[in-house]
Design an enzyme around this catalytic site. Structure first.
Site, PDB file in Angstrom:
ATOM      1  N   ARG A   2      -0.933   8.733   4.006  1.00  0.00           N
ATOM      2  CA  ARG A   2      -0.337   8.693   2.664  1.00  0.00           C
ATOM      3  C   ARG A   2      -1.361   8.278   1.617  1.00  0.00           C
ATOM      4  O   ARG A   2      -1.380   8.819   0.506  1.00  0.00           O
ATOM      5  CB  ARG A   2       0.859   7.747   2.633  1.00  0.00           C
ATOM      6  CG  ARG A   2       1.473   7.632   1.230  1.00  0.00           C
ATOM      7  CD  ARG A   2       2.914   7.197   1.264  1.00  0.00           C
ATOM      8  NE  ARG A   2       3.753   8.227   1.826  1.00  0.00           N
ATOM      9  CZ  ARG A   2       4.580   8.042   2.860  1.00  0.00           C
ATOM     10  NH1 ARG A   2       4.651   6.867   3.436  1.00  0.00           N
ATOM     11  NH2 ARG A   2       5.317   9.029   3.314  1.00  0.00           N
ATOM     12  N   VAL A  39       0.822  -1.209   0.000  1.00  0.00           N
ATOM     13  CA  VAL A  39       0.000   0.000   0.000  1.00  0.00           C
ATOM     14  C   VAL A  39       0.855   1.257   0.000  1.00  0.00           C
ATOM     15  O   VAL A  39       0.575   2.222  -0.728  1.00  0.00           O
ATOM     16  CB  VAL A  39      -0.948  -0.026   1.221  1.00  0.00           C
ATOM     17  CG1 VAL A  39      -1.572   1.342   1.463  1.00  0.00           C
ATOM     18  CG2 VAL A  39      -2.027  -1.089   1.032  1.00  0.00           C
ATOM     19  N   ASP A  40       1.912   1.282   0.805  1.00  0.00           N
ATOM     20  CA  ASP A  40       2.732   2.483   0.950  1.00  0.00           C
ATOM     21  C   ASP A  40       3.401   2.859  -0.367  1.00  0.00           C
ATOM     22  O   ASP A  40       3.357   4.018  -0.804  1.00  0.00           O
ATOM     23  CB  ASP A  40       3.785   2.250   2.031  1.00  0.00           C
ATOM     24  CG  ASP A  40       4.134   3.526   2.786  1.00  0.00           C
ATOM     25  OD1 ASP A  40       3.539   4.574   2.501  1.00  0.00           O
ATOM     26  OD2 ASP A  40       5.001   3.463   3.678  1.00  0.00           O
ATOM     27  N   ASP A  41       4.041   1.899  -1.017  1.00  0.00           N
ATOM     28  CA  ASP A  41       4.698   2.188  -2.294  1.00  0.00           C
ATOM     29  C   ASP A  41       3.689   2.563  -3.364  1.00  0.00           C
ATOM     30  O   ASP A  41       3.939   3.461  -4.176  1.00  0.00           O
ATOM     31  CB  ASP A  41       5.519   0.978  -2.743  1.00  0.00           C
ATOM     32  CG  ASP A  41       6.852   0.898  -2.029  1.00  0.00           C
ATOM     33  OD1 ASP A  41       7.809   1.522  -2.503  1.00  0.00           O
ATOM     34  OD2 ASP A  41       6.930   0.235  -0.981  1.00  0.00           O
TER      35      ASP A  41
END
Length: 698
Positions: free
Chosen positions: A527, A440-442
């Site tokens: 984010r 999810v972050d990338d």
């Protein structure tokens, strides 16, 4: 760099009053009380002449021009640094540094496999000795206390490499290890290394039965209920626990002297906590070991073959199992224990991936990376360069090439996440290749980067730009849909799976790496909201509203937010504010106001921010630590996002960044500001100190 002209002087963030903004008095809103009294009491004598006022304005204008010049120079230097360090295919990748457990474990696995060579021993031991604390132990981050697991592994690696036990560094190490609790204070992973090399028995390690892979997903302790990274370690470790391979070291290369002074109580210290569930799982652990010892293993062969197949499937399209150091190491041991020769295709591939993680910062030192970070580094670099107003043709071309590279990295494969989520496969991983585990972050960072690039370039549909735009729109649509499907029931997001939050799993003896599950975290929610906002999504959409409510529920009483993937509350607070503002939450909303007040309260007298990983253990240390470029940039970015870009706090933060930048466009930063597993493993992203200041200044 071009700048738009205005009638009033400009700071980096907008119009200001014509005062000396960088003076200590104005920055802190201080003035002399006596002078104020005199001005009121004697207005005629104290009033400045028109000429004096004009002189002051001219002086302020000159100082502002100097500041703008410094900012322009900083942007030029930093953007040129990125141009110089970009790879030919368009991507960036900075060194990713952990603590010495990586070098220690690399030496231990090479020693176990009989692959230790002189160059490797010298290179790794040089770094291990260089990082030894004056007191004798080894910490898991700069400035930290001696950690028993890191210290015991370092001691064993040095002994195995031929270091004299009576040498001064080794004597200091023994004293430090004893003070830290002795060799029995180490975590589960370290115990497996000690058992592998004959220093303790496998009975002293937590049971990791391979039969776990046969349990259905609905079962409380099934394989797919644990986090993705734990999953990739559990499967090979279960094979190791089943076969129990041992290479006994010569006595003079072992660490029996560390155990010699241990009391009976230390040797029988229980693994895990002392609450009811922890005690229950220790009973289960003992029962599993007893049954295994009696030879009752009716499903063992089937489970072993299932584990082997599971591993081999995830070797495909990946930089090793999970594309991270620990599972790659355990894969080598597991395959060898099953009878695969060292020169077999599977084992050779594991060694290739492992050796690809070796970095040589100088001619004599070897540093082992936990993994590679090209997608993450490239996305942040593009995001930073996209903040520059009127970029040069060189910068524009550089970003376009990077965007093409990012588009090619999209993972169009249904990995482990698809067991709980129905969505068109999409997402981006952290590494070069890790197709089972996009995260999810990338994915969110890539979407933010691409959106920022589109806005800066003002892309139009024609020629090659039009074809690229078509690819971008399709990829961003898939990415947003995938992120929407990955949202947890509580409104937040985990990193790799949906609703991976079964806290009971944190009570099993093996869970002492503090990352057995992958629950929602505020920094990830922030984010993802920023990604949604960058692509036009706003308050009123269900997925956005649920995430906002999650952030309302997780804000700390002091206004900060926890940071799971960066150190720590500065990181979490920055990302939460960025996300909230991106989707349309007002700057006057109490969520934002309280977060900004907390950040301002943690600004240091020199204008910077800093926070140590110690805040994960002791929350009273929130926002406390040596000043760093990356954390200062996060705080400044939060202030700008909240509409406080023209505040004294933001200006002082930017000024600190400008005055501490090196001539080559880089900043000095040795602190670990990235987080792998809180309280267990931290990271130094070498590009953080460059990418994030670029964003803050631009």
């Amino acid at each position: 760099m071009e700048r738009r002209s205005t009638d009033a002087p400009m700071t980096l963030s907008g119009r200001i009053e014509t005062t000396s903004v960088w003076s200590s008095d104005s920055a802190n809103h201080r003035s002399d009380p006596k002078q104020r009294h005199d001005s009121v009491g004697k207005p005629t004598k104290q009033m400045a002449s028109q000429a004096e006022l004009s002189g002051r304005r001219a002086h302020a204008d000159n100082r502002l021009k100097v500041t703008e010049s410094l900012a322009d120079l900083a942007l030029q230097q930093t953007s040129q640094w990125f141009i110089n360090n970009q790879n030919a295919d368009g991507h960036w990748r900075g060194p990713l540094e952990g603590d010495t457990i990586l070098e220690s474990e690399y030496l231990l696995i090479c020693g176990w496999a009989g692959r230790l060579d002189q160059e490797t021993m010298i290179g790794c031991t040089k770094r291990i000795l260089a990082e030894q604390l004056p007191e004798g132990g080894w910490a898991i981050y700069p400035g930290g206390d001696a950690d028993p697991s890191a210290s015991v592994k370092a001691y064993l690696a040095l002994k195995m490499s031929g270091c004299d036990a009576d040498s001064e560094p080794m004597k200091r190490a023994r004293i430090a290890i004893a003070k830290a609790g002795g060799p029995w204070a180490v975590n589960s992973f370290t115990r497996f290394y000690l058992a592998l090399l004959g220093q303790i028995s496998y009975s002293d390690c937590p049971a990791v039965p391979p039969e776990m892979i046969l349990l259905p997903d609905w079962f409380p302790v099934s394989l797919h209920r644990v986090s993705a990274w734990s999953r990739t370690m559990i499967v090979p470790l279960s094979l190791i626990w089943s076969f129990k391979p041992v290479r006994t070291l010569p006595r003079d290369r072992g660490i029996q002297e560390l155990f010699a002074d241990c009391s009976y109580e230390m040797g029988n210290r229980p693994v895990g906590g002392n609450d009811a569930w922890s005690r229950f799982f220790r009973i289960i652990d003992s029962a599993i070991k007893l049954v295994d010892c009696l030879g009752f293993r009716p499903l063992r062969r089937r489970a072993v073959m299932a584990c082997r197949q599971w591993m081999l499937e995830r070797f495909q399209g990946s930089d090793g199992l999970g594309a991270i150091f620990p599972p790659i190491v355990w894969s080598i041991v597991a395959l060898r224990a099953m009878g695969c020769p060292d020169n077999s295709a599977e084992v050779s591939e594991c060694w290739k991936q492992l050796e690809g993680l070796l970095e040589r910062p100088d001619d004599e030192t070897i540093r082992v990376e936990p993994c590679r970070s090209p997608v993450w580094d490239t996305a942040i670099a593009v995001r930073g360069l996209a903040e520059i107003v009127s970029p040069s043709d060189t910068i524009s071309s550089s970003m376009s090439t990077a965007v093409d590279w990012l588009l090619a990295q999209e993972v169009r494969f249904a990995g482990d996440w698809s067991r709980r989520v129905q969505a068109v496969p999409s997402g981006w991983c952290f590494e070069y290749a890790n197709r089972y585990y996009p995260d999810v972050d990338d994915t969110a960072m890539v979407l933010i980067a691409i959106s920022s690039w589109m806005k800066q370039q003002n892309i139009v549909r024609k020629d090659h730009a039009g074809r690229r735009l078509s690819r971008v729109k399709k990829a961003t649509r898939r990415g947003i849909d995938w992120l929407t499907a990955m949202q947890n029931s509580d409104g937040g997001w985990g990193a790799f799976d949906r609703n991976n939050n079964h806290e009971l799993l944190c009570k099993v003896p093996f869970a002492d790496h503090n990352a057995m599950i992958d629950p929602s975290s505020p920094d990830l929610a922030g984010r993802v909201l920023e990604a949604f906002g960058s692509l036009g999504h706003r308050v009123g959409e269900p997925v956005v509203d649920r995430a906002i409510e999650y952030l309302r529920a997780t804000q700390e009483s002091d206004g900060s937010w926890f940071g799971r993937w960066g150190v720590n509350y500065i990181y979490g607070t920055w990302q939460a504010i960025e996300g909230l503002r991106a989707v349309g939450i007002s700057r006057d909303d109490p969520l934002v106001e309280r977060g900004i007040k907390w950040l301002q309260s943690k600004q240091q007298p020199n204008g910077a921010w800093g926070e140590s990983p110690a805040s994960y253990v002791d929350p009273s240390l929130k926002g406390v630590g040596e000043p760093t470029a990356s954390q200062t940039a996060w705080a400044v970015a939060a202030l700008v996002a909240a509409g406080e870009g023209n505040s004294s706090s933001a200006r002082r933060g930017v000024q600190w960044l400008l005055t501490t930048q090196r001539p080559d466009g880089d900043w000095n930063e040795t602190a670990f500001t990235g987080t792998g597993f809180p309280k267990v493993f931290y990271l130094r992203y070498h590009y953080y100190r460059i990418s994030f200041p670029l964003i803050a200044i631009a």
